[in-house]
Design an enzyme around this catalytic site. Structure first.
Site, PDB file in Angstrom:
ATOM      1  CD  GLU A 266       1.943 -16.365  -2.499  1.00 57.54           C
ATOM      2  OE1 GLU A 266       1.145 -15.539  -2.037  1.00 57.54           O
ATOM      3  OE2 GLU A 266       2.264 -16.400  -3.710  1.00 57.54           O
ATOM      4  CE  LYS A 267      -0.019 -16.651  -8.651  1.00 60.43           C
ATOM      5  NZ  LYS A 267      -0.763 -16.268  -9.818  1.00 60.43           N
TER       6      LYS A 267
ATOM      7  N   GLY B  79      -4.045 -21.968  -5.519  1.00 63.42           N
ATOM      8  CA  GLY B  79      -5.335 -22.290  -4.922  1.00 63.42           C
ATOM      9  C   GLY B  79      -6.501 -21.831  -5.784  1.00 63.42           C
TER      10      GLY B  79
ATOM     11  N   GLY C 254       3.211   6.387 -18.169  1.00 61.31           N
ATOM     12  CA  GLY C 254       2.449   6.471 -16.921  1.00 61.31           C
ATOM     13  C   GLY C 254       3.208   7.290 -15.893  1.00 61.31           C
ATOM     14  N   GLY C 255       2.620   8.415 -15.496  1.00 58.55           N
ATOM     15  CA  GLY C 255       3.270   9.325 -14.544  1.00 58.55           C
ATOM     16  C   GLY C 255       2.677   9.216 -13.155  1.00 58.55           C
TER      17      GLY C 255
ATOM     18  N   GLY D  98      -0.701   1.184 -14.398  1.00 58.41           N
ATOM     19  CA  GLY D  98      -1.600   0.724 -13.339  1.00 58.41           C
ATOM     20  C   GLY D  98      -1.585  -0.791 -13.206  1.00 58.41           C
TER      21      GLY D  98
ATOM     22  CG  HIS E 125      15.593  24.759  15.453  1.00 65.01           C
ATOM     23  ND1 HIS E 125      15.160  25.173  14.211  1.00 65.01           N
ATOM     24  CD2 HIS E 125      16.821  25.309  15.639  1.00 65.01           C
ATOM     25  CE1 HIS E 125      16.081  25.962  13.674  1.00 65.01           C
ATOM     26  NE2 HIS E 125      17.101  26.058  14.520  1.00 65.01           N
TER      27      HIS E 125
HETATM   28  C1  LIG Z   1       6.731  -1.341  -8.305  1.00 58.80           C
HETATM   29  C2  LIG Z   1       5.774  -1.248  -7.155  1.00 58.80           C
HETATM   30  C3  LIG Z   1       6.074  -0.437  -6.074  1.00 58.80           C
HETATM   31  C4  LIG Z   1       5.209  -0.344  -5.002  1.00 58.80           C
HETATM   32  N1  LIG Z   1       5.542   0.463  -3.963  1.00 58.80           N
HETATM   33  C5  LIG Z   1       4.704   0.561  -2.908  1.00 58.80           C
HETATM   34  C6  LIG Z   1       5.058   1.355  -1.788  1.00 58.80           C
HETATM   35  O1  LIG Z   1       6.139   1.956  -1.743  1.00 58.80           O
HETATM   36  N2  LIG Z   1       4.202   1.425  -0.752  1.00 58.80           N
HETATM   37  C7  LIG Z   1       3.002   0.763  -0.764  1.00 58.80           C
HETATM   38  O2  LIG Z   1       2.254   0.869   0.198  1.00 58.80           O
HETATM   39  N3  LIG Z   1       2.636   0.000  -1.813  1.00 58.80           N
HETATM   40  C8  LIG Z   1       3.461  -0.129  -2.876  1.00 58.80           C
HETATM   41  N4  LIG Z   1       3.119  -0.943  -3.915  1.00 58.80           N
HETATM   42  C9  LIG Z   1       1.813  -1.623  -3.890  1.00 58.80           C
HETATM   43  C10 LIG Z   1       1.833  -2.893  -3.017  1.00 58.80           C
HETATM   44  O3  LIG Z   1       2.874  -3.733  -3.448  1.00 58.80           O
HETATM   45  C11 LIG Z   1       0.498  -3.601  -3.108  1.00 58.80           C
HETATM   46  O4  LIG Z   1      -0.527  -2.696  -2.777  1.00 58.80           O
HETATM   47  C12 LIG Z   1       0.424  -4.792  -2.169  1.00 58.80           C
HETATM   48  O5  LIG Z   1       1.436  -5.730  -2.459  1.00 58.80           O
HETATM   49  C13 LIG Z   1      -0.948  -5.472  -2.300  1.00 58.80           C
HETATM   50  O6  LIG Z   1      -0.992  -6.551  -1.433  1.00 58.80           O
HETATM   51  P1  LIG Z   1      -2.003  -7.751  -1.731  1.00 58.80           P
HETATM   52  O7  LIG Z   1      -1.809  -8.738  -0.624  1.00 58.80           O
HETATM   53  O8  LIG Z   1      -3.347  -7.275  -2.014  1.00 58.80           O
HETATM   54  O9  LIG Z   1      -1.502  -8.395  -3.118  1.00 58.80           O
HETATM   55  P2  LIG Z   1      -0.115  -9.017  -3.537  1.00 58.80           P
HETATM   56  O10 LIG Z   1       1.007  -8.456  -2.787  1.00 58.80           O
HETATM   57  O11 LIG Z   1      -0.090  -8.957  -5.026  1.00 58.80           O
HETATM   58  O12 LIG Z   1      -0.231 -10.528  -3.051  1.00 58.80           O
HETATM   59  C14 LIG Z   1      -1.110 -11.444  -3.617  1.00 58.80           C
HETATM   60  C15 LIG Z   1      -0.492 -12.806  -3.443  1.00 58.80           C
HETATM   61  O13 LIG Z   1      -1.440 -13.780  -3.841  1.00 58.80           O
HETATM   62  C16 LIG Z   1      -0.771 -14.814  -4.529  1.00 58.80           C
HETATM   63  N5  LIG Z   1      -1.755 -15.497  -5.368  1.00 58.80           N
HETATM   64  C17 LIG Z   1      -2.458 -14.980  -6.402  1.00 58.80           C
HETATM   65  N6  LIG Z   1      -3.287 -15.902  -6.912  1.00 58.80           N
HETATM   66  C18 LIG Z   1      -3.099 -17.028  -6.173  1.00 58.80           C
HETATM   67  C19 LIG Z   1      -3.666 -18.322  -6.208  1.00 58.80           C
HETATM   68  N7  LIG Z   1      -4.603 -18.659  -7.096  1.00 58.80           N
HETATM   69  N8  LIG Z   1      -3.232 -19.240  -5.313  1.00 58.80           N
HETATM   70  C20 LIG Z   1      -2.286 -18.915  -4.400  1.00 58.80           C
HETATM   71  N9  LIG Z   1      -1.719 -17.710  -4.324  1.00 58.80           N
HETATM   72  C21 LIG Z   1      -2.132 -16.772  -5.191  1.00 58.80           C
HETATM   73  C22 LIG Z   1       0.304 -14.090  -5.315  1.00 58.80           C
HETATM   74  O14 LIG Z   1       1.367 -14.953  -5.672  1.00 58.80           O
HETATM   75  C23 LIG Z   1       0.732 -13.011  -4.324  1.00 58.80           C
HETATM   76  O15 LIG Z   1       1.819 -13.426  -3.538  1.00 58.80           O
HETATM   77  C24 LIG Z   1       3.990  -1.078  -5.006  1.00 58.80           C
HETATM   78  C25 LIG Z   1       3.689  -1.920  -6.076  1.00 58.80           C
HETATM   79  C26 LIG Z   1       4.571  -2.016  -7.133  1.00 58.80           C
HETATM   80  C27 LIG Z   1       4.240  -2.931  -8.266  1.00 58.80           C
END
Ligand SMILES: Cc1cc2nc3c(=O)[nH]c(=O)nc-3n(C[C@H](O)[C@H](O)[C@H](O)COP(=O)(O)OP(=O)(O)OC[C@H]3O[C@@H](n4cnc5c(N)ncnc54)[C@H](O)[C@@H]3O)c2cc1C
Length: 462
Positions: A38-39, A118, A179-180, A266, A439
């Site tokens: 994790e970076k 990484g 964005g809605g 998005g 209820h």
């Molecule tokens: C404002 C907001 C609100 C949200 N609310 C919700 C919600 O209420 N409910 C819900 O289900 N989802 C919600 N989401 C979506 C949710 O946060 C994501 O779907 C989820 O975090 C995706 O997980 P992930 O592990 O794929 O990616 P991420 O959480 O983005 O994790 C990826 C990780 O990889 C690390 N990384 C990237 N490249 C490298 C590298 N080269 N080397 C080492 N580490 C690296 C990053 O630092 C990061 O920590 C929300 C998102 C946002 C932005």
């Protein structure tokens, strides 16, 4: 080649967000040796810049609304305003406690946590700061970042994205939200409750456009009542600085002035310059392509979470991470039914759904082979106590199971757990109608909707 100690791990996971850490935790539980790279911060977007901090803001917003509107319930209180540093301290406290818990969990499962950037260097290895970590399998989980539109620069002060929005230490007096979708509507809801003038600009004809049309329209009605402005079917033309902050131009000729523009159009995958293409991983518009078990075209490499073109939700990442870990441990997990994944927009009111929309059901089963019913929360005691409006809508295949449940109203996100069981169980309206609901709860509305669809409505006309 293995790491300096000559170790070959069972799994090397790149990215410690929801997808990556869930995979790590489950793999370790199943006895596999795991490296998690994790970076930034373990927990990723969801914990630090997504789900958790936004829901803390939404809760503070609910408290603000309750204190402002307490008269309605015969409770006298005075709303004096929002102390944003204190709101942030509360939000950061929640994140901090969960972060600490997660770090402890990863440690206790004996996962090798590597802090650093990484890069995929072969079909079985990731390199971090010159150190190579070799695995029998590699899982890519590098997640996503906020997108913008061509020519729209995010400066972080006047034109911001959700990462910046979570760090504001004052409440803007006015905001345009571009964005809605879910993220845009949640921030719009928070800022309105905090006292800002808010206008949402959405290019598609409705807010939360992925939801059932009826749910989108109910949210629009509720937002209108809350005096949250929105421009639908309106395309962004440009933004310039103005005395106030920003002047946002739309293709329909309108301009809107505000302190800030939040760009919530998005999120795109984090997949560039990480060695994916060089190792031969097939991609599509930056997303890593996978099969139904999250396998890429390279036999030793899997990918999960926002990096792959599945719903961008933390619990989808958890589910995919767990499924991959189980597969790598030799189990035989079932593929995920993405329609069966619950979706919640945590605005006021909330929008929650599982299964497919009425429109999709008609495409799938034929126009005449779909039945739907909408149970109005006006007939639900608890919703009246809460003073919320909305509905529970059921979509079923005629003479078949319920295939979609769509809900709008305060707190309906909590009802989605039952809705997902109903969908997953392929229940017929009669199956659910025979279950007695407590209820007075809002869950009764789910029961009543099924009673009505089974032809025996209780607190409903028809
Ligand atoms: C404002 C907001 C609100 C949200 N609310 C919700 C919600 O209420 N409910 C819900 O289900 N989802 C919600 N989401 C979506 C949710 O946060 C994501 O779907 C989820 O975090 C995706 O997980 P992930 O592990 O794929 O990616 P991420 O959480 O983005 O994790 C990826 C990780 O990889 C690390 N990384 C990237 N490249 C490298 C590298 N080269 N080397 C080492 N580490 C690296 C990053 O630092 C990061 O920590 C929300 C998102 C946002 C932005």
């Amino acid at each position: 080649m293995a790491d300096s100690a000559g170790t070959v791990f069972d799994v090397v996971i790149l990215g410690g967000g929801s997808g990556g850490y869930a995979c790590a935790l489950r793999a370790a539980q199943l006895g596999l040796t795991v490296v998690l790279v994790e970076k930034a911060e373990l927990g990723g977007t969801c914990l630090h810049r997504g789900c958790i901090p936004t829901k803390a803001l939404l809760h503070a917003a609910e408290v603000a609304d309750s204190s402002r509107e307490s008269d309605q319930f015969g409770v006298r209180s005075t709303f004096e305003g929002i102390d944003m540093p204190a709101v942030n301290a509360y939000k950061d406290g929640v994140v901090g406690r969960l972060y600490k818990g997660l770090q402890g969990l990863v440690k206790s499962r004996k996962i090798t946590f590597v802090a650093g950037m990484g890069r995929l260097v072969s079909a079985t290895a990731v390199e971090v700061d010159g150190q190579r970590y070799e695995g029998r399998h590699v899982v890519l989980a590098t997640g996503s970042t906020p997108k913008s539109l061509p020519g729209l620069d995010i400066d972080g002060t006047l034109v911001i994205n959700s990462d910046h929005a979570l760090k504001l230490d004052t409440v803007p007096s006015s905001v345009v939200v571009l964005g809605g979708g879910v993220i845009g509507c949640e921030f719009a809801s928070v800022w309105k409750s905090f006292g800002a003038d808010v206008t949402i600009v959405e290019a598609l004809p409705h807010l939360v456009p992925l939801e059932d049309d009826q749910a989108s329209k109910a949210l629009e009605k509720a937002f209108r009542k809350r005096k949250i402005g929105f421009e639908l079917g309106a395309r962004f033309a440009g933004v310039e600085r103005s005395e106030k902050g920003v002047r946002v131009g739309l293709e329909n000729g309108k301009t809107i002035e505000a302190d800030l523009l939040l760009v919530a159009v998005g999120r795109g995958p984090v997949s560039q310059e990480l060695g994916y293409q060089q190792v031969g991983v097939e991609m599509d518009r930056g997303f890593v392509k996978v099969d139904e078990h999250c396998r890429t075209n390279v036999a030793t490499i899997s990918a999960v979470g926002d990096l792959i073109p599945t719903p961008q939700l933390a619990h989808v990442g958890f589910g995919e991470g767990i499924m991959v870990a189980e597969r790598l441990a030799g189990l035989d997990p079932a593929p995920i039914d993405y329609d069966g994944v619950p979706r919640v927009t945590y605005s006021e009111p909330e929008v929650a759904s599982v299964g497919i929309t009425e429109e999709r059901a008609k495409e799938k089963y034929g126009e005449g082979s779909v039945e739907s019913i909408t149970y109005d929360l006006a007939g639900n005691g608890k919703s009246q106590i809460l003073r919320t409006a909305g509905f529970v809508k059921l979509v079923r295949q005629k003479d078949g199971p319920v295939v979609g449940i769509h809900m709008v109203g305060s707190r309906v996100g909590e009802l989605v757990a039952e809705a997902q069981l109903i969908y997953g169980w392929e229940a017929y309206p009669d199956d659910v109608a025979s279950l007695i609901h407590a209820h007075p709860t809002q869950t009764e509305a789910v029961g009543e909707a099924h009673l009505a669809l089974a032809g025996k409505p209780l607190h409903a006309h028809g």
